[in-house]
Design an enzyme around this catalytic site. Sequence first.
Site, mmCIF file in Angstrom:
data_model
loop_
_atom_site.group_PDB
_atom_site.id
_atom_site.type_symbol
_atom_site.label_atom_id
_atom_site.label_comp_id
_atom_site.label_asym_id
_atom_site.label_seq_id
_atom_site.Cartn_x
_atom_site.Cartn_y
_atom_site.Cartn_z
ATOM 1 N N HIS A 1 -8.829 -4.236 -1.083
ATOM 2 C CA HIS A 1 -7.477 -3.635 -0.664
ATOM 3 C C HIS A 1 -7.090 -4.255 0.698
ATOM 4 O O HIS A 1 -7.998 -4.411 1.708
ATOM 5 C CB HIS A 1 -7.398 -2.085 -0.233
ATOM 6 C CG HIS A 1 -6.291 -1.514 0.026
ATOM 7 N ND1 HIS A 1 -5.321 -1.325 -0.874
ATOM 8 C CD2 HIS A 1 -5.737 -1.232 1.194
ATOM 9 C CE1 HIS A 1 -3.990 -0.669 -0.448
ATOM 10 N NE2 HIS A 1 -4.515 -0.515 0.861
ATOM 11 N N ASP B 1 -9.656 -3.326 -5.816
ATOM 12 C CA ASP B 1 -8.603 -2.404 -5.113
ATOM 13 C C ASP B 1 -8.902 -1.020 -5.611
ATOM 14 O O ASP B 1 -8.660 -0.812 -6.774
ATOM 15 C CB ASP B 1 -7.102 -3.031 -4.858
ATOM 16 C CG ASP B 1 -6.372 -2.036 -3.969
ATOM 17 O OD1 ASP B 1 -6.663 -0.950 -3.871
ATOM 18 O OD2 ASP B 1 -5.550 -2.773 -3.031
ATOM 19 N N SER C 1 0.879 -1.101 -0.266
ATOM 20 C CA SER C 1 -0.056 -0.129 -0.065
ATOM 21 C C SER C 1 0.756 1.383 -0.049
ATOM 22 O O SER C 1 1.804 1.447 -0.771
ATOM 23 C CB SER C 1 -1.018 -0.079 1.127
ATOM 24 O OG SER C 1 -1.925 0.693 1.122
#
Length: 322
Positions: free
Chosen positions: A290, A260, A162
């Site tokens: 995500h 995502d 991320s």
Amino acid sequence: MDTKHLVDSELLPALALSPSFQLTAESLPLVRGMLNGLVLQRQGEASTSSVTFTERFIPGPEGAPDVRILIFAPEEQKGVVSGYLHMHGGGYVMGLPEMFSRQAELVVGEIGCTVIAVDYRLAPETVHPGPVEDCYAALSWFHSNAAVLGVDPSRIAIGGDSAGGGLAAALGLLARDRGELPVCFQMLGYPMVDDRIAAATEPHPYAGEFVWNADNNRFGWESLLGHAPGIGDVSPYAAAARAEDLAGLPPTFIGVGGLDLFLEENIEFARRLLRAGVPTELHVYPGAYHGFDMLSEDTAVSRQYRNDRVQALKRALIPTVL
């Protein structure tokens, strides 16, 4: 947006239990505390006796505080090994290196390398370039202390998840451009690489509903940059997708869920890497939102993702001898 029917069925139970949150300046301390509590609780649930763990504080960037790092290494190291430097996720505004502890133990066990996880400074208290410079300081320390650690400095990879994937991509650019510290591979897990997505007025119709949404993404980018995303000449060392030239970067792995928020920016970043001649492996996991691998570890898609990234890292750090 209603994309629940597209979620992998094995990932639905974790999604139902996952707390929703909206990041603001007022809510950030509470969300940080909640996340840190969960991370530290999980860290204590599992530990591998064959992996040693050390916490250290190393010199930070000039004029900045020391940087805390976590070192995971084989308990019985035989000879010189490879190295991997990891940056945690959290939208640039939260998270701890302990988020990677269990994965670090798996990587050490599977590859036999030494793993360092970086506790870089968070935004908005520290804006760009503070976080990426902390990561550069950790990479520099890794290289400088390679002999003591029993690590081959020519086989050090970087990566993250991320926002940590975004920092890893930025660090790859910074290392390339400064020409001081070689990096042999970068492993990017659903990386947060393009601030312009946070400014987009037409979001993807089937991505970004769960866990990390467009509003939180905008807050993360605003916090890191110190201004609204999507405007001005944002440094590629803050948002790697802003780099005009991606040639000369190390071979790259990118993995992202099909639901995502970062799906399209990751696909585009992979396309540009390939166009620049960078060996790039891209995986899109259908039905995955995500952070799916952290929220629901014992599912087929999470196991597949972990295996894909570890095997890619293993190929990079342990080249096949012909």
